[in-house]
Design an enzyme around this catalytic site. Sequence first.
Site, mmCIF file in Angstrom:
data_model
loop_
_atom_site.group_PDB
_atom_site.id
_atom_site.type_symbol
_atom_site.label_atom_id
_atom_site.label_comp_id
_atom_site.label_asym_id
_atom_site.label_seq_id
_atom_site.Cartn_x
_atom_site.Cartn_y
_atom_site.Cartn_z
ATOM 1 N N ARG A 153 0.864 -1.177 0.000
ATOM 2 C CA ARG A 153 0.000 0.000 0.000
ATOM 3 C C ARG A 153 0.904 1.232 0.000
ATOM 4 O O ARG A 153 2.022 1.201 0.507
ATOM 5 C CB ARG A 153 -0.896 0.018 1.236
ATOM 6 C CG ARG A 153 -1.821 -1.195 1.357
ATOM 7 C CD ARG A 153 -2.604 -1.148 2.657
ATOM 8 N NE ARG A 153 -3.497 -2.303 2.786
ATOM 9 C CZ ARG A 153 -3.165 -3.446 3.381
ATOM 10 N NH1 ARG A 153 -1.941 -3.598 3.905
ATOM 11 N NH2 ARG A 153 -4.031 -4.442 3.462
ATOM 12 N N LYS A 177 -1.781 -2.613 7.791
ATOM 13 C CA LYS A 177 -2.963 -2.181 8.529
ATOM 14 C C LYS A 177 -3.040 -2.893 9.876
ATOM 15 O O LYS A 177 -2.738 -4.071 9.983
ATOM 16 C CB LYS A 177 -4.226 -2.513 7.725
ATOM 17 C CG LYS A 177 -4.517 -1.528 6.599
ATOM 18 C CD LYS A 177 -5.855 -1.846 5.961
ATOM 19 C CE LYS A 177 -6.240 -0.814 4.914
ATOM 20 N NZ LYS A 177 -7.550 -1.114 4.319
ATOM 21 N N HIS A 255 -2.482 2.822 -6.021
ATOM 22 C CA HIS A 255 -3.171 1.554 -5.765
ATOM 23 C C HIS A 255 -3.290 0.716 -7.036
ATOM 24 O O HIS A 255 -3.402 -0.509 -6.954
ATOM 25 C CB HIS A 255 -4.560 1.831 -5.181
ATOM 26 C CG HIS A 255 -4.948 0.886 -4.088
ATOM 27 N ND1 HIS A 255 -4.242 0.790 -2.895
ATOM 28 C CD2 HIS A 255 -5.939 -0.037 -4.000
ATOM 29 C CE1 HIS A 255 -4.802 -0.131 -2.133
ATOM 30 N NE2 HIS A 255 -5.824 -0.652 -2.778
ATOM 31 N N ARG A 258 -0.540 -1.670 -7.153
ATOM 32 C CA ARG A 258 -0.806 -2.795 -6.236
ATOM 33 C C ARG A 258 -1.724 -3.805 -6.922
ATOM 34 O O ARG A 258 -1.496 -5.021 -6.843
ATOM 35 C CB ARG A 258 -1.426 -2.251 -4.951
ATOM 36 C CG ARG A 258 -1.860 -3.297 -3.917
ATOM 37 C CD ARG A 258 -2.236 -2.561 -2.630
ATOM 38 N NE ARG A 258 -3.082 -3.325 -1.748
ATOM 39 C CZ ARG A 258 -2.646 -4.146 -0.791
ATOM 40 N NH1 ARG A 258 -1.345 -4.347 -0.661
ATOM 41 N NH2 ARG A 258 -3.475 -4.774 0.013
ATOM 42 N N HIS A 281 -4.033 -9.082 3.015
ATOM 43 C CA HIS A 281 -5.483 -9.131 3.182
ATOM 44 C C HIS A 281 -5.842 -10.056 4.344
ATOM 45 O O HIS A 281 -5.332 -11.174 4.421
ATOM 46 C CB HIS A 281 -6.148 -9.670 1.908
ATOM 47 C CG HIS A 281 -6.183 -8.681 0.785
ATOM 48 N ND1 HIS A 281 -6.383 -9.045 -0.532
ATOM 49 C CD2 HIS A 281 -6.043 -7.324 0.774
ATOM 50 C CE1 HIS A 281 -6.376 -7.968 -1.295
ATOM 51 N NE2 HIS A 281 -6.169 -6.914 -0.534
ATOM 52 N N TYR A 290 -9.531 -10.368 -7.751
ATOM 53 C CA TYR A 290 -8.577 -10.409 -8.866
ATOM 54 C C TYR A 290 -8.870 -11.559 -9.826
ATOM 55 O O TYR A 290 -8.484 -11.492 -10.991
ATOM 56 C CB TYR A 290 -7.150 -10.489 -8.330
ATOM 57 C CG TYR A 290 -6.778 -9.245 -7.567
ATOM 58 C CD1 TYR A 290 -6.541 -8.053 -8.237
ATOM 59 C CD2 TYR A 290 -6.714 -9.243 -6.175
ATOM 60 C CE1 TYR A 290 -6.246 -6.896 -7.542
ATOM 61 C CE2 TYR A 290 -6.426 -8.092 -5.480
ATOM 62 C CZ TYR A 290 -6.183 -6.923 -6.163
ATOM 63 O OH TYR A 290 -5.908 -5.770 -5.477
#
Length: 312
Positions: A153, A177, A255, A258, A281, A290
């Site tokens: 990110r 995160k 992004h 990414r 994730h 994806y």
Amino acid sequence: MPTPDASRWISTFLDAQAAELGAARNTLLAYGRDLLDFAGWLERRGGALADAGRDTVEAYLIHCDAQGLAKATRARRLSSIRQLYRFAFDEGWRADNPALRIAGPGKVQRLPKTLSPEDVSRLLEAAEAKGRTADERLRNRAMFELLYATGMRVSELVTLPLAAVRGDPRMVLVRGKGDKERMVPLSTPARAALANWLRHRDTEDEAGRTRGLAPSKYLFSGAGAGGHMTRQHFHLMVKDCAILAGIDPARVTPHTLRHAFATHLLAGGADLRVIQTLLGHADVATTEIYTHVLDDHLKDLVLTRHPLARKG
């Protein structure tokens, strides 16, 4: 301004999210904005967080819809309200959660924008061409190579510590995160771009020391309060590089690189669970988007390249 009671509810909730769940700063800011808007709306109607019922929460969502807010924004606001009241219930401030059984508007599932490998190659070349000085151009190339090689990110990229890439590592520790850590491998081009940037960076740091300046602890330093390049600065840089590369800048954000990382890995045969780990994730369902991007690409190939399709 919210009443003292509303401010106490919101600030205590945000503190708990940060301390117990390790919520990221941007997540906390989003919660805070949503809840302050809800509390302000309640107060203008003579209500309060402590006594709002299900009908009131639903009326607020209708108000948000009337303002023209997107489905995703309304869904996020409902989620923020629901979590606040769940916390209030756990703390004994409320005997119920009035938002618990409200069905949200749902999010519009959009396929992530991505780039072809050829687009990425042009972006990388443009990054190396952009910059007033040689060290800026080396820095830009290193940032783009890192982003595409790791799928980080943008917030993870700009706050990457200098110590994380010392010693020509094959893997880099990334703090993502919720303060969660993961290891991501570096490609050969990314390692080469990093080595070139570090040589210039070390020369600059040494020159700074002679003038009594302490070197930044971040790999990509900046003049801002954080001591590192800002996300906004890098976002603008990506747009400029897209223009230099002859790519519509509306198609390209940090992004997007990414997304390109994940899509190209999947197209190359990588396992979905591996991509989930590399992207950081929490849920593989997030990564599964994806597969739809790849399905659309394969469908397009069949419709445009198959001999019978061309005859039709």
